[in-house]
Design an enzyme around this catalytic site. Structure first.
Site, PDB file in Angstrom:
ATOM      1  N   HIS A 178      11.324  -9.450 -26.130  1.00 20.26           N
ATOM      2  CA  HIS A 178      11.663  -9.385 -24.713  1.00 20.26           C
ATOM      3  C   HIS A 178      12.591  -8.197 -24.460  1.00 20.26           C
ATOM      4  O   HIS A 178      13.088  -7.549 -25.386  1.00 20.26           O
ATOM      5  CB  HIS A 178      12.311 -10.690 -24.275  1.00 20.26           C
ATOM      6  N   GLU A 184      15.647  -7.907 -23.402  1.00 21.85           N
ATOM      7  CA  GLU A 184      17.015  -8.002 -23.926  1.00 21.85           C
ATOM      8  C   GLU A 184      17.064  -7.713 -25.427  1.00 21.85           C
ATOM      9  O   GLU A 184      17.939  -6.988 -25.907  1.00 21.85           O
ATOM     10  CB  GLU A 184      17.587  -9.404 -23.661  1.00 21.85           C
ATOM     11  N   CYS A 234      15.811 -15.882 -20.960  1.00 19.89           N
ATOM     12  CA  CYS A 234      15.218 -17.168 -21.324  1.00 19.89           C
ATOM     13  C   CYS A 234      16.129 -17.903 -22.305  1.00 19.89           C
ATOM     14  O   CYS A 234      16.891 -17.289 -23.062  1.00 19.89           O
ATOM     15  CB  CYS A 234      13.834 -16.974 -21.926  1.00 19.89           C
ATOM     16  N   ALA A 256     -27.139  -2.810   6.761  1.00 22.47           N
ATOM     17  CA  ALA A 256     -27.873  -4.062   6.956  1.00 22.47           C
ATOM     18  C   ALA A 256     -28.686  -4.453   5.734  1.00 22.47           C
ATOM     19  O   ALA A 256     -28.881  -5.637   5.457  1.00 22.47           O
ATOM     20  CB  ALA A 256     -28.778  -3.954   8.180  1.00 22.47           C
ATOM     21  N   SER A 267     -24.051  -0.046  -0.110  1.00 21.25           N
ATOM     22  CA  SER A 267     -22.643   0.219   0.200  1.00 21.25           C
ATOM     23  C   SER A 267     -22.037   1.313  -0.670  1.00 21.25           C
ATOM     24  O   SER A 267     -20.831   1.524  -0.638  1.00 21.25           O
ATOM     25  CB  SER A 267     -21.819  -1.072   0.015  1.00 21.25           C
ATOM     26  N   TRP A 271     -21.472   5.157  -1.458  1.00 19.29           N
ATOM     27  CA  TRP A 271     -20.093   4.691  -1.553  1.00 19.29           C
ATOM     28  C   TRP A 271     -19.472   4.775  -0.179  1.00 19.29           C
ATOM     29  O   TRP A 271     -19.643   5.781   0.527  1.00 19.29           O
ATOM     30  CB  TRP A 271     -19.284   5.528  -2.548  1.00 19.29           C
ATOM     31  N   THR A 290     -22.426 -11.258  -4.739  1.00 16.99           N
ATOM     32  CA  THR A 290     -22.060  -9.862  -5.022  1.00 16.99           C
ATOM     33  C   THR A 290     -22.647  -9.414  -6.353  1.00 16.99           C
ATOM     34  O   THR A 290     -23.143  -8.290  -6.484  1.00 16.99           O
ATOM     35  CB  THR A 290     -20.527  -9.711  -5.040  1.00 16.99           C
ATOM     36  N   PRO A 328     -18.196 -10.535   2.250  1.00 17.16           N
ATOM     37  CA  PRO A 328     -17.479 -11.142   3.383  1.00 17.16           C
ATOM     38  C   PRO A 328     -17.432 -12.663   3.355  1.00 17.16           C
ATOM     39  O   PRO A 328     -16.542 -13.254   3.956  1.00 17.16           O
ATOM     40  CB  PRO A 328     -18.275 -10.639   4.595  1.00 17.16           C
ATOM     41  N   THR A 329     -18.358 -13.317   2.633  1.00 20.52           N
ATOM     42  CA  THR A 329     -18.358 -14.779   2.632  1.00 20.52           C
ATOM     43  C   THR A 329     -17.168 -15.339   1.875  1.00 20.52           C
ATOM     44  O   THR A 329     -16.386 -16.149   2.396  1.00 20.52           O
ATOM     45  CB  THR A 329     -19.664 -15.318   2.022  1.00 20.52           C
TER      46      THR A 329
END
Length: 378
Positions: free
Chosen positions: A56, A58, A81, A170, A174, A176, A202, A309-310
């Site tokens: 960690h 310290e 901790c 449509a 997409s 880019w 997707t 979007p869903t």
């Protein structure tokens, strides 16, 4: 334990906060932490937490300081901790080193610590102060804090859109919407996330890899790729199943019952399969609250949603998004193109979802907007 802090205290804690950020891409499921040791005005040790299971902040700072740590002041961004995990407790290490004073930015929200580390230090005769640059320290670890306080990850949703708020034509094409600089920036978002979630629609439409590529980060922990697939429709040759990063398929008990052999094939190929209950509305969609609980149990702090979007709309309507990162390109895609969110049932102005801007900046030729839903508790 709150006290007046000097200008030097502020300066040293600011340095510790910068050190903590060096573990941003590698510490999952732990928080990023920085530590600075100062004696007679001079820095004698500094450290940060780099990887879970390793030293960690310290301990790393104490190792650097050696005997010079005795009598020094330790500046730590998170309460040390006090329990035995994969590494020994840092509170004991500070006590053994003979540190005289400990200044802490924030108390640890982990119930295994939660003030007990500070109490141990005080009982050992060490002067302890807490609360210096607390807001900045909390901003370093929103996911860890969320998992400890709410038992779910901090959820960040990434979206790319045209100037008229469209995400795909449509026909679904997409690539880019945004430029190369914005796409590289998205890979940095992935690199700082513990998991990336997308939906099966997707995956079927775009066949994404969802890996981290083309970033100027030397070391990062590959984020877990999570696919929500309640009917187990994923193709065997989907890119997201390749071995470039771990993959988790989230499905339903109904799908498992019908396609047990398919689940076995996925698991034998190294892909994890997890059952999550379906939403109560009868839609055959994954229960998103149950999903977040499951991911928190897996140690996921920071979750990135990259979907259509869903799923994004469902997360937004259910109040599960803590932050939006929207990349906007300066072009128009037309009224027939697909929208940013699916948000059915919003008919009156009073139903609007209010957002507030946190940051707006240029990334290449595109605009990156970071927003937060008003009232989000993350």
């Amino acid at each position: 334990m709150r006290a007046m802090f000097s200008m030097d205290d502020h300066r040293h804690m600011a340095r510790a906060l910068r050190l903590a950020q060096r573990g941003r891409y590698t510490v999952v499921p732990n928080p990023v932490v920085g530590c600075l040791l100062v004696r007679d005005g001079a820095v004698v040790g500094e450290g940060w937490h780099l990887r879970a299971g390793e030293g960690h902040a310290e301990v790393n700072a104490l190792n650097m300081a050696g005997e010079r740590a005795r009598g020094c002041t330790a500046y730590v961004t998170l309460e040390p901790c006090c329990h035995q995990g994969r590494t020994p407790p840092c509170s004991a290490a500070l006590i053994a080193a003979g540190v005289a004073r400990v200044v802490v930015a924030m108390q640890d929200p982990n119930p295994q610590v939660a003030g007990q580390g500070l109490q141990q230090l005080q009982r050992a005769g060490i002067a302890v102060s807490c609360g210096l640059l607390q807001q900045q320290a909390e901003a370093l670890n929103p996911g860890f804090i969320s998992r400890m306080r709410r038992q779910r990850p901090f959820v960040r949703c990434k979206l790319a859109m045209s100037l008229d708020g469209r995400t795909a034509m449509a026909d679904g094409s997409s690539r880019w919407i945004t430029g190369a600089a914005a796409r590289r920036d998205v890979h940095l978002l992935r690199a700082r996330s513990d998991a990336v979630v997308t939906g099966i629609d997707t995956v079927l439409a775009d066949d994404p890899q969802m890996t981290v590529r083309d970033v100027a980060v030397d070391v990062f922990a590959a984020p877990l790729r999570v696919v929500l697939d309640s009917r187990l429709r994923i193709a065997a040759d989907a890119h997201i199943l390749n071995g470039a990063a771990p993959t988790l398929i989230v499905t339903s008990a109904q799908a498992l019952e019908k396609q047990r052999d398919r689940c076995c094939e996925l698991e034998q190929s190294g892909v994890a399969v997890e059952l999550v209950r379906l939403a109560a509305d009868g839609s055959e969609r994954i229960d998103l609250n149950h999903l977040l609980t499951l991911l928190a149990e897996r140690g996921i702090n920071d979750l990135l949603i990259e979907s259509g979007p869903t799923l994004s709309g469902a997360m937004m309507q259910q109040g599960l998004i803590d932050e939006l990162v929207v990349y906007m390109a300066a072009h128009l895609m037309g009224s027939d193109a697909r929208s940013l969110f699916q948000l059915p049932g919003m008919d009156a102005m009073e139903q609007r979802i209010q957002l507030e801007f946190k940051e707006v900046r240029m990334v290449g030729d595109d605009v990156r907007m970071t927003l937060r839903p008003v009232g989000a508790s993350g």
